[in-house]
Design a protein around this motif. Structure first.
Motif, short mmCIF file in Angstrom:
data_model
loop_
_atom_site.label_atom_id
_atom_site.label_comp_id
_atom_site.label_asym_id
_atom_site.label_seq_id
_atom_site.Cartn_x
_atom_site.Cartn_y
_atom_site.Cartn_z
N PRO A 265 0.83 -1.22 0.00
CA PRO A 265 0.00 0.00 0.00
C PRO A 265 0.85 1.26 0.00
O PRO A 265 1.77 1.40 0.81
CB PRO A 265 -0.80 -0.12 1.30
CG PRO A 265 -0.85 -1.59 1.58
CD PRO A 265 0.45 -2.14 1.08
N GLY A 266 0.59 2.15 -0.95
CA GLY A 266 1.31 3.41 -1.01
C GLY A 266 2.70 3.33 -1.57
O GLY A 266 3.43 4.32 -1.58
N THR B 98 3.38 -7.34 3.84
CA THR B 98 2.00 -7.16 3.39
C THR B 98 1.97 -6.44 2.05
O THR B 98 2.54 -5.35 1.90
CB THR B 98 1.20 -6.36 4.43
OG1 THR B 98 1.09 -7.13 5.62
CG2 THR B 98 -0.19 -6.02 3.91
N ALA B 99 1.33 -7.06 1.07
CA ALA B 99 1.30 -6.51 -0.29
C ALA B 99 0.43 -7.41 -1.15
O ALA B 99 0.05 -8.51 -0.75
CB ALA B 99 2.71 -6.45 -0.88
N VAL B 100 0.14 -6.91 -2.33
CA VAL B 100 -0.41 -7.77 -3.37
C VAL B 100 0.78 -8.34 -4.13
O VAL B 100 1.66 -7.59 -4.59
CB VAL B 100 -1.34 -7.01 -4.32
CG1 VAL B 100 -1.86 -7.94 -5.43
CG2 VAL B 100 -2.50 -6.39 -3.55
N GLN C 34 -3.46 -11.33 -2.55
CA GLN C 34 -3.19 -10.49 -1.39
C GLN C 34 -2.53 -11.30 -0.29
O GLN C 34 -3.00 -12.39 0.07
CB GLN C 34 -4.51 -9.89 -0.87
CG GLN C 34 -4.36 -9.06 0.40
CD GLN C 34 -3.65 -7.75 0.16
OE1 GLN C 34 -3.97 -7.02 -0.77
NE2 GLN C 34 -2.67 -7.43 1.02
N VAL C 35 -1.46 -10.75 0.24
CA VAL C 35 -0.81 -11.30 1.43
C VAL C 35 -0.87 -10.24 2.51
O VAL C 35 -0.41 -9.11 2.31
CB VAL C 35 0.66 -11.68 1.14
CG1 VAL C 35 1.38 -12.03 2.43
CG2 VAL C 35 0.72 -12.83 0.14
N THR C 36 -1.47 -10.60 3.64
CA THR C 36 -1.58 -9.68 4.76
C THR C 36 -0.97 -10.33 5.99
O THR C 36 -1.36 -11.43 6.37
CB THR C 36 -3.05 -9.32 5.04
OG1 THR C 36 -3.64 -8.75 3.86
CG2 THR C 36 -3.14 -8.30 6.18
#
Length: 127
Positions: A42-43, A92-94, A122-124
């Motif tokens: 994210p970002g 955490t990322a796609v 997606q991995v969180t």
């Protein structure tokens, strides 16, 4: 051509996941492709994670992953795996699977070189 990813999900910090990328419809033999993984947090911009080849070995592009991530491929299943251990919140990322029609991994993993992309998984990682 389709690259189908699976194996993402939610995991606690310190846990493990194994991502899979199965290729369908390659015009050339599976061994003719360098196949690997990118991720986009994210970002942040998309970054290369790892690359595998049939005959030229594998490469890892992030210092943070070394010793924790292992890429492998199964020619019989047209599948590439990314085993991720000791996961951290910053992982955490796609994660995207990508294939390039060459038999080597370039020194720098440029997304614009890729010929085919998966849809992402997606991995969180919760801390």
């Amino acid at each position: 051509v389709h690259l189908v990813e699976s194996g993402g999900g939610l995991v606690q910090a310190g846990g493990s996941l194994r991502l899979s990328c199965t290729a369908y419809g390659f015009p050339l033999d599976f061994d003719e492709y360098a196949i690997g993984w990118f991720r986009r947090a994210p970002g942040k911009e998309r970054e290369g994670v790892s690359c595998s080849t049939a005959t030229d070995g594998n490469k890892y592009f992030l210092d943070s992953e070394k010793g924790r991530f292992t890429i492998s491929r199964d020619r019989a299943k047209n599948t590439v795996y990314l085993q991720m251990n000791s996961l951290k919140a910053e992982d955490t990322a796609v994660y995207y699977c990508a294939a390039e029609g060459v038999r080597y991994c370039s020194g720098t993993y440029y997304p614009q070189r890729m010929d085919y992309w998966g849809q992402g998984t997606q991995v969180t990682v919760s801390s």
